[in-house]
Scaffold this motif. Structure first.
Motif, short mmCIF file in Angstrom:
data_model
loop_
_atom_site.label_atom_id
_atom_site.label_comp_id
_atom_site.label_asym_id
_atom_site.label_seq_id
_atom_site.Cartn_x
_atom_site.Cartn_y
_atom_site.Cartn_z
N ASP A 1 -55.15 -8.22 16.97
CA ASP A 1 -56.35 -8.03 16.24
C ASP A 1 -57.23 -9.78 16.12
O ASP A 1 -57.95 -9.97 15.24
N VAL A 2 -56.91 -10.39 17.33
CA VAL A 2 -57.40 -11.81 17.31
C VAL A 2 -58.65 -12.13 18.77
O VAL A 2 -59.15 -12.96 18.65
N PHE A 3 -58.47 -10.91 19.47
CA PHE A 3 -59.30 -11.32 20.71
C PHE A 3 -59.71 -9.81 21.19
O PHE A 3 -58.88 -9.06 21.18
N GLU A 4 -61.16 -10.17 21.83
CA GLU A 4 -61.49 -9.02 22.35
C GLU A 4 -62.29 -9.45 23.52
O GLU A 4 -63.22 -10.49 23.73
N ARG A 5 -62.42 -8.64 24.64
CA ARG A 5 -63.40 -8.96 25.87
C ARG A 5 -63.95 -7.48 26.00
O ARG A 5 -63.48 -6.52 26.16
N ILE A 6 -65.52 -7.67 25.78
CA ILE A 6 -66.13 -6.83 25.89
C ILE A 6 -67.21 -6.71 27.29
O ILE A 6 -67.96 -7.99 27.57
N THR A 7 -67.37 -5.89 28.09
CA THR A 7 -68.05 -5.96 29.17
C THR A 7 -69.16 -4.67 29.21
O THR A 7 -68.87 -3.54 29.01
N ASP A 8 -70.37 -5.22 29.19
CA ASP A 8 -71.35 -4.32 29.30
C ASP A 8 -72.63 -4.48 30.20
O ASP A 8 -73.02 -5.71 30.02
N SER A 9 -72.96 -3.77 31.14
CA SER A 9 -74.11 -3.97 32.11
C SER A 9 -74.00 -5.29 32.56
O SER A 9 -74.99 -6.10 32.76
N GLY A 10 -72.75 -5.69 33.07
CA GLY A 10 -72.48 -6.98 33.68
C GLY A 10 -72.45 -8.26 32.82
O GLY A 10 -72.11 -9.39 33.66
N LEU A 11 -72.82 -8.08 31.65
CA LEU A 11 -72.50 -9.18 30.94
C LEU A 11 -71.08 -9.26 30.02
O LEU A 11 -70.77 -8.01 29.68
N TYR B 1 -66.49 -12.62 24.88
CA TYR B 1 -65.24 -12.86 24.61
C TYR B 1 -65.34 -13.09 23.15
O TYR B 1 -66.07 -14.01 22.64
N ARG B 2 -64.40 -12.43 22.27
CA ARG B 2 -64.47 -12.89 20.95
C ARG B 2 -63.07 -13.02 20.30
O ARG B 2 -62.32 -12.43 20.57
N HIS B 3 -63.03 -14.52 19.69
CA HIS B 3 -61.74 -14.88 19.25
C HIS B 3 -61.89 -15.07 17.85
O HIS B 3 -62.90 -15.71 17.32
N TYR B 4 -61.04 -14.14 17.05
CA TYR B 4 -61.02 -13.98 15.69
C TYR B 4 -60.05 -15.36 15.27
O TYR B 4 -59.08 -15.18 15.52
N VAL B 5 -60.71 -16.38 14.57
CA VAL B 5 -59.60 -17.40 14.09
C VAL B 5 -59.30 -17.07 12.50
O VAL B 5 -60.20 -16.60 11.83
N ASP C 1 -67.98 -15.93 23.00
CA ASP C 1 -68.68 -16.81 24.35
C ASP C 1 -68.98 -15.68 25.21
O ASP C 1 -68.46 -14.63 25.41
N GLN C 2 -70.16 -15.88 25.61
CA GLN C 2 -70.87 -14.78 26.58
C GLN C 2 -71.05 -15.54 28.06
O GLN C 2 -71.20 -16.72 28.02
N THR C 3 -71.24 -14.75 29.20
CA THR C 3 -71.57 -15.37 30.34
C THR C 3 -72.91 -15.86 30.16
O THR C 3 -73.12 -16.75 31.22
N SER C 4 -73.73 -15.83 29.18
CA SER C 4 -74.83 -16.41 29.30
C SER C 4 -74.91 -17.49 28.23
O SER C 4 -76.11 -18.07 27.90
N GLY C 5 -74.06 -17.78 27.61
CA GLY C 5 -73.69 -18.88 26.56
C GLY C 5 -72.91 -18.40 25.54
O GLY C 5 -72.62 -17.24 25.36
N GLY C 6 -72.55 -19.61 24.69
CA GLY C 6 -71.51 -19.18 23.59
C GLY C 6 -72.00 -19.51 22.22
O GLY C 6 -72.69 -20.49 22.28
N ARG C 7 -71.20 -19.18 21.16
CA ARG C 7 -71.88 -19.37 19.82
C ARG C 7 -70.65 -19.30 19.04
O ARG C 7 -69.67 -18.34 19.29
N THR C 8 -70.33 -19.91 17.87
CA THR C 8 -69.48 -19.75 16.86
C THR C 8 -69.94 -19.01 15.57
O THR C 8 -70.94 -19.84 15.37
#
Length: 115
Positions: free
Chosen positions: A55-65, A68-72, A84-91
């Protein structure tokens, strides 16, 4: 439980949802031998695939994008979601009220508050 409103569920032998169909959207779920979900596929014209690590990490692939979600977590409760996305990340920081509900989140990139 059976479907309603045009929805059709499917169940595993250990009574977990394995498939859901309705309104032109199909969800399929796969679980490991420990009965924990490790994959979800959503199909509705395009395909979105989510892989779970506990329940701490997810990798989501949708239409080439790929996202990555890491739950702290601290004390078993999520305090931040690092995206973190292939187009940039955010927290995204989660802020909770005294009822222990997630009330607001704030992104580190733009520092804006969101409900």
């Amino acid at each position: 439980m059976t479907g309603g409103g045009g929805r059709t569920p499917g169940w595993t032998t250990y009574n977990q949802l394995s498939r859901g169909v309705g309104s032109g959207i199909t969800y399929t779920f796969q679980s490991g031998t420990d009965r924990q979900r490790y994959k979800k596929v959503r199909t509705s014209g395009t395909t979105q695939t989510t892989h779970y690590v506990g329940d701490v990490f997810e990798r989501i692939t949708d239409s080439g994008l790929t996202t990555y979600r890491h739950y702290v977590k601290v004390g078993g409760k999520a305090v931040a979601i690092v995206v973190d996305q292939t187009s940039g990340g955010r927290t995204k920081h989660l802020h909770r009220d005294h009822w222990v509900r997630s009330r607001r989140s704030r992104t580190a990139r733009d520092q804006s508050w969101r409900s």
